[in-house]
Structure formats: structure tokens, C-alpha cells
Scaffold this motif. Sequence first.
Motif, mmCIF file in Angstrom:
data_model
loop_
_atom_site.group_PDB
_atom_site.id
_atom_site.type_symbol
_atom_site.label_atom_id
_atom_site.label_comp_id
_atom_site.label_asym_id
_atom_site.label_seq_id
_atom_site.Cartn_x
_atom_site.Cartn_y
_atom_site.Cartn_z
ATOM 1 N N GLY A 84 1.069 -1.194 0.200
ATOM 2 C CA GLY A 84 0.391 -0.237 -0.205
ATOM 3 C C GLY A 84 0.977 1.271 -0.096
ATOM 4 N N ASN A 85 2.490 1.541 1.066
ATOM 5 C CA ASN A 85 2.733 2.878 1.134
ATOM 6 C C ASN A 85 3.952 2.299 0.911
ATOM 7 O OD1 ASN A 85 2.889 2.153 3.238
ATOM 8 N ND2 ASN A 85 1.849 3.111 4.309
ATOM 9 N N LEU A 86 4.406 1.288 0.441
ATOM 10 C CA LEU A 86 6.379 0.593 0.348
ATOM 11 C C LEU A 86 6.856 1.528 2.118
ATOM 12 C CD1 LEU A 86 6.909 2.066 -2.917
ATOM 13 C CD2 LEU A 86 7.110 0.416 -2.644
ATOM 14 N N LEU A 87 5.892 1.122 2.851
ATOM 15 C CA LEU A 87 7.343 1.099 4.170
ATOM 16 C C LEU A 87 7.090 3.441 4.522
ATOM 17 C CD1 LEU A 87 8.835 -1.871 4.796
ATOM 18 C CD2 LEU A 87 6.465 -1.307 5.541
ATOM 19 N N SER A 88 6.503 3.546 3.397
ATOM 20 C CA SER A 88 6.808 5.027 3.761
ATOM 21 C C SER A 88 5.875 6.328 3.637
ATOM 22 C CB SER A 88 7.348 5.615 2.035
ATOM 23 O OG SER A 88 7.406 4.632 1.175
ATOM 24 N N GLY A 89 5.129 5.496 4.305
ATOM 25 C CA GLY A 89 2.966 6.900 4.401
ATOM 26 C C GLY A 89 2.839 7.049 3.215
ATOM 27 N N ASP A 90 3.031 9.082 3.811
ATOM 28 C CA ASP A 90 2.238 9.142 2.256
ATOM 29 C C ASP A 90 2.641 9.431 0.866
ATOM 30 O OD1 ASP A 90 -0.602 9.793 3.839
ATOM 31 O OD2 ASP A 90 0.273 12.150 4.189
ATOM 32 N N VAL A 91 3.886 9.240 1.046
ATOM 33 C CA VAL A 91 4.852 9.819 -0.225
ATOM 34 C C VAL A 91 4.519 8.197 -0.913
ATOM 35 C CG1 VAL A 91 6.530 9.505 -0.865
ATOM 36 C CG2 VAL A 91 6.314 11.236 0.420
ATOM 37 N N GLY A 92 4.988 6.888 0.323
ATOM 38 C CA GLY A 92 5.063 5.476 -0.899
ATOM 39 C C GLY A 92 3.817 5.525 -1.358
ATOM 40 N N ASP A 93 1.897 5.723 -0.813
ATOM 41 C CA ASP A 93 0.749 5.822 -1.038
ATOM 42 C C ASP A 93 0.951 6.509 -1.809
ATOM 43 O OD1 ASP A 93 -2.219 5.447 -0.533
ATOM 44 O OD2 ASP A 93 -1.865 6.930 -1.105
ATOM 45 N N ARG A 94 1.181 7.557 -2.594
ATOM 46 C CA ARG A 94 1.489 7.780 -3.745
ATOM 47 C C ARG A 94 2.375 7.272 -5.110
ATOM 48 N NH1 ARG A 94 -1.858 10.078 -0.554
ATOM 49 N NH2 ARG A 94 -1.732 12.079 -0.043
ATOM 50 N N LEU A 95 3.265 7.237 -4.685
ATOM 51 C CA LEU A 95 3.359 6.122 -5.758
ATOM 52 C C LEU A 95 2.640 4.843 -6.082
ATOM 53 C CD1 LEU A 95 7.518 6.947 -4.098
ATOM 54 C CD2 LEU A 95 6.641 6.903 -6.494
ATOM 55 N N MET A 96 2.037 4.558 -5.422
ATOM 56 C CA MET A 96 1.710 2.848 -5.715
ATOM 57 C C MET A 96 0.490 2.926 -6.576
ATOM 58 S SD MET A 96 4.084 1.194 -5.018
ATOM 59 C CE MET A 96 4.528 -0.710 -3.884
ATOM 60 N N GLU A 97 -0.041 4.944 -6.025
ATOM 61 C CA GLU A 97 -1.506 4.900 -6.659
ATOM 62 C C GLU A 97 -0.588 4.850 -7.819
ATOM 63 O OE1 GLU A 97 -4.635 8.552 -6.840
ATOM 64 O OE2 GLU A 97 -3.670 8.214 -4.455
ATOM 65 N N LEU A 98 0.777 5.910 -8.551
ATOM 66 C CA LEU A 98 0.863 6.267 -9.599
ATOM 67 C C LEU A 98 1.141 5.310 -10.378
ATOM 68 C CD1 LEU A 98 1.960 8.559 -11.456
ATOM 69 C CD2 LEU A 98 3.596 8.371 -10.491
ATOM 70 N N THR A 99 1.858 3.725 -9.902
ATOM 71 C CA THR A 99 1.917 2.531 -10.155
ATOM 72 C C THR A 99 0.915 1.979 -11.348
ATOM 73 O OG1 THR A 99 4.407 2.381 -8.510
ATOM 74 C CG2 THR A 99 2.908 0.607 -10.135
ATOM 75 N N ALA A 100 0.235 2.499 -10.036
ATOM 76 C CA ALA A 100 -2.041 1.655 -10.689
ATOM 77 C C ALA A 100 -1.861 2.096 -12.032
ATOM 78 C CB ALA A 100 -2.898 0.741 -8.881
ATOM 79 N N SER A 101 -2.371 3.731 -11.552
ATOM 80 C CA SER A 101 -2.775 3.683 -12.749
ATOM 81 C C SER A 101 -2.200 3.925 -14.324
ATOM 82 C CB SER A 101 -3.020 5.601 -12.147
ATOM 83 O OG SER A 101 -3.416 5.875 -10.968
ATOM 84 N N TRP A 102 -0.779 3.494 -13.403
ATOM 85 C CA TRP A 102 -0.032 3.812 -15.141
ATOM 86 C C TRP A 102 -0.015 1.915 -15.675
ATOM 87 C CZ3 TRP A 102 2.170 6.684 -18.800
ATOM 88 C CH2 TRP A 102 2.571 7.605 -18.765
ATOM 89 N N ALA A 103 -0.353 1.405 -14.928
ATOM 90 C CA ALA A 103 -0.387 -0.176 -15.253
ATOM 91 C C ALA A 103 -1.524 -0.367 -16.086
ATOM 92 C CB ALA A 103 -0.782 -1.038 -13.502
ATOM 93 N N ALA A 104 -2.908 0.407 -15.590
ATOM 94 C CA ALA A 104 -4.111 0.408 -16.027
ATOM 95 C C ALA A 104 -3.890 1.345 -18.082
ATOM 96 C CB ALA A 104 -4.883 1.425 -15.793
ATOM 97 N N ILE A 105 -2.818 2.272 -18.144
ATOM 98 C CA ILE A 105 -2.760 2.563 -19.402
ATOM 99 C C ILE A 105 -1.911 1.702 -20.056
ATOM 100 C CG2 ILE A 105 -0.828 4.471 -20.237
ATOM 101 C CD1 ILE A 105 -1.714 6.567 -17.703
ATOM 102 N N LEU A 106 -0.724 1.195 -19.015
ATOM 103 C CA LEU A 106 -0.302 0.234 -19.905
ATOM 104 C C LEU A 106 -1.208 -1.018 -20.678
ATOM 105 C CD1 LEU A 106 3.425 -0.880 -18.028
ATOM 106 C CD2 LEU A 106 3.017 -0.610 -20.185
ATOM 107 N N THR A 107 -1.984 -1.733 -19.495
ATOM 108 C CA THR A 107 -3.461 -2.696 -20.105
ATOM 109 C C THR A 107 -3.746 -1.772 -22.053
ATOM 110 O OG1 THR A 107 -3.230 -3.508 -17.824
ATOM 111 C CG2 THR A 107 -4.923 -3.375 -19.555
ATOM 112 N N PHE A 108 -4.110 -0.636 -21.241
ATOM 113 C CA PHE A 108 -5.178 -0.365 -22.364
ATOM 114 C C PHE A 108 -4.278 -0.710 -23.920
ATOM 115 C CE2 PHE A 108 -8.091 1.730 -19.352
ATOM 116 C CZ PHE A 108 -8.889 1.129 -19.631
ATOM 117 N N THR A 109 -2.548 0.587 -23.831
ATOM 118 C CA THR A 109 -2.553 0.672 -25.116
ATOM 119 C C THR A 109 -1.898 -1.089 -25.421
ATOM 120 O OG1 THR A 109 -0.231 1.512 -23.740
ATOM 121 C CG2 THR A 109 -1.376 2.754 -24.429
ATOM 122 N N GLY A 110 -1.198 -1.893 -24.303
ATOM 123 C CA GLY A 110 -0.916 -3.282 -24.895
ATOM 124 C C GLY A 110 -1.787 -4.259 -25.485
#
Length: 501
Positions: free
Chosen positions: A170-196
Motif C-alpha cells: 500500500g505505501n512502500l513502508l513510507s507513508g503518504d509518499v509511498g501511497d502516492r507512488l503506488m497509486e501512480l503505479t496502479a494508474s500507469w498499469a491501467a494505461i499499459l493495459t489499454f495500450t497493450g
Amino acid sequence: MTHAPNLSADRPDNAPDTTPETEPDRGSDRARPSRNQLFKTLWRWHFYAGLLVTPLLVLLAVTGAIYLFKPAYENWVYKDLRTVHATQHAKPVPLAKQVDAVRKAKPEATIQSVTPPSDREHSTMVTLAADGGGPWAPTVSVYVNPYDGKVLGSVDNAKTFMQNVRELHGNLLSGDVGDRLMELTASWAAILTFTGLYLWWRARPRRGRTGRRGLRRWHATIGAAVSVFLLLLIATGLPWTGIWGQQLQKVITATKQGTPSAEDYKVSSKVPTTADHLTSNPDTSVPWAAEKVQVPTSKASGGHEGHEGHAGHMGGQGGNGAAPGSLPIERAVAIAHHERVPGTFTVTLPQGPKGVYTISGKSEADPAQQRTLFVDQYSGKVLASYGWPQYGLLSKLVEEGIALHQGERFGWPNLLVALGTCLAVIGMAISGVVMWWRRRPTGKGLGAPRRAQDARVTRGVALIMLILGVAMPLAGISMLLILTLDWLVVRRIAPLRRFFG
């Protein structure tokens, strides 16, 4: 994930490959050059999306696959604490005495909640608030044998293996910063899927079972097969994230698809308190759909309003100790049974003389069985009852999604599909890196797909990507940064232009 269609021709495995890794059918592209430009542009976005998020996407998949087995793993590891062996005629001691045993064993701790055993083979779990226990679960669970009232042992919930897996996920053991990074990853994973999916559809690999062509065929076909399940995992995981999840809560509130208004309850807090503030332990918290329900207040009689100092202690006349004159916890449990709260439920103790008993019954196998009750600690009156009939449409969809995401909605089939999707994502990421490594140029460039020359197509794709970015704010912000950097820096500096393609 990364889907990559097949090459137009194979080369020996030890030869550098500087030709495009994937192409659509050439005959149709000669007649429709703009279609070929669209293919190249989306391939370029797909390449850089994979480059951006692959490491964190693999981490998400690995930790997600492990966390699917949390219930089974913890029931096995903590079997000696969670299960008891009692004779057929053994009778449990009162819950208040079980809680007293915990108080004597942990006199410095504040008792937060009690989870009565769901059957004769399980122990009682008493949850204590614990300072410094971690951002997601600063609690300690103490297990009590309900038949003799003896403490079996305790578990620091912030230090368990599965809690660390959850925080990594959920947060890379780093609080809000990690949460934002994981949200960014999940969002780009969706874009990867659509383009793929588009790349796979435009250049479906029909031949090649070995070598590079076989790897590309496997990558594209498996990627397309799991795309629907991956998008489902992404969509059902985003409600837990900081920015996207908060925006969803605002939409649910604005459309009245979630928490009922405070006016629905005659007895409500003077200073609004929501149910998500009662505990931070995910195992004893209220369901997601009930997190923003306004917690009502108990109405004391006989001058009990001034006993704030008794909050969370065991000195009350009722034996649970929220305040003098409060009802015993057995009465709260009896009310839960009378109200037909299903399965295993948790009773969160009143917080102070105006607090209420919060009874939370969560069911991942069937969210329609969820129920949250707020009970006056003095009169036993049910001040609010919140469950599936009160959930709005969006809240129902989120709760169903959470159950699917955790692999519990449809039992083992659900778990195996989620596990298979996680393993496929790991395979897609590894095969994508291998394909890039094999076709990387001998020079200093990244080997990215060439930039499309049709400006109209480029602008059109950028517009589509930005629309996706509006739906996923962090991805949208990162897209704007990428486009700005590309326009102002990369295109104007020759070495960078050659490196990035």
C-alpha cells in the motif's frame, strides 16, 4: 503489464536487433498511413509506461499475491492463540471477566475493542491501542481462552509478516509518499493495459513458438488474456489510495451514494466523528462503506457526562468501564445477536462517557451481510444501523470490488484468478524486460520506438492519454510533466533526442 506484438522477422538470438520489435500488418498500413502512425505513437507510450512503473508493478503483484493468503497464513501461524479445545459441557466465563484478565496482564494499555469467538473452537480477541505500532495498525491483539478466562498470548499487529506485506503493497513502508507512488503505479498499469490491448489487436501474433518470436507471442497472448482481470484488480484497489480514494469518497458523498446524512439520526455527535477514527486496525475496523458514517453519542443520565477520565478503562459499573452506569459488554453482544449481525463481529468500546458501542460485522465472502451498529452505552438503544440496504450504488460496487480484490468473494475460484493475474503480471514484466534487452541498440540510446511523424496523430493520442489522466489524477499530472519535459528539453537537445528516440 506490457503487451508486445510480434516482429516482422526473426534474427539469431546473439545478434543485435535495431529494427522495430513489433509492426502491424503492412498491407493495410500502406493504405492507411495514419493508422500506422497511431500504432507507433501508442507503442511509444506503452514502452515508456513500462519503463516507468515495471519495478513497482512487480512489487505490487508479488505483495498482492502473498496477501491473498493472509487469513489462511495467520490462522496457521497463530493457531495456538486463535483456537481452543473445550469439553462439550464447558461454559464460557463472562466477557467482562475475560477483558479484566487482559487488563491485569496489560495494565498500561487502553482496550479498544473485543471480538467474541464465532464458535466453540475459537478464542476471544481483545484489541489494545499501542503507541508507535505503525501507521496502519498501531494495535496489539490479546487472545483469551473464553472457558477459563486465561490470556493465551498477544500479537503486535504492526510487526506481523502480513502487516509488513500490506504496508509494502500500500505505501512502500513510507507513508503518504509511498501511497502516492503506488497509486501512480496502479494508474500507469491501467494505461499499459489499454495500450497493450491495442497493440495486440493491431498485430496479433499467429506464428512462432520458440525464440524471440515465441516470447513475444507468449507475452502478447497471455497479457491480452488477463487484461480484464488486471483492470478489475486495479479498479478495485484504487479506493484504498490517498488521492483517488479521497476523490471517490467525495463523489459518493456529493451524489448521496454512500453515507446517509446526519439528519437521518436523531442522536448525533455535536462535533462530527466518523467511524474510520474508531480504530486503525484493518481487522477490527468498520467496512469501507461505513467509514464516513457519523458516529452518534450516548445520552447519559444521572450526571455521568462529567466522567471523561474513565474513557477506555475498566472501572465502570457495567464491567467494560467506558463510564459509570454503562451496560456490560455482554449486553452489547446480545444486542448484536438480536439485530442479527452476521458471522464474526467486533465490539468497539465506548470512547468516554458520550461514546457508543460500535458493533461491526464484516463479510468479505458476501458484502450484503455487512452491518454496523451504534448502541447507546447506557440504555442499549440502537442509535444507528447501517448495512447493505443503506449503502448507495457506488458504495455497493466498492464493497463488492474489495471482496474481489482480496480473493474472498467467490472463495477459492476468486483467489486462484487473482493469484493467476498477479503471476501473469510478473511474467509480463519480466518478458518485457527480456524483449527490450534483446533488441536494445548497440549505441547509447534506450531503443525506444521511434517518434511518430504525424503531428495530428501525436496530438490526438496525447489528448486521449490526458483524458485517462483526468480519471487517474496522478497519472495525468505525470503525463503533463513528461510532455512538458519532452517539448522543452528532450526535443531541443540533440544527445537527449537521440537517447530517448
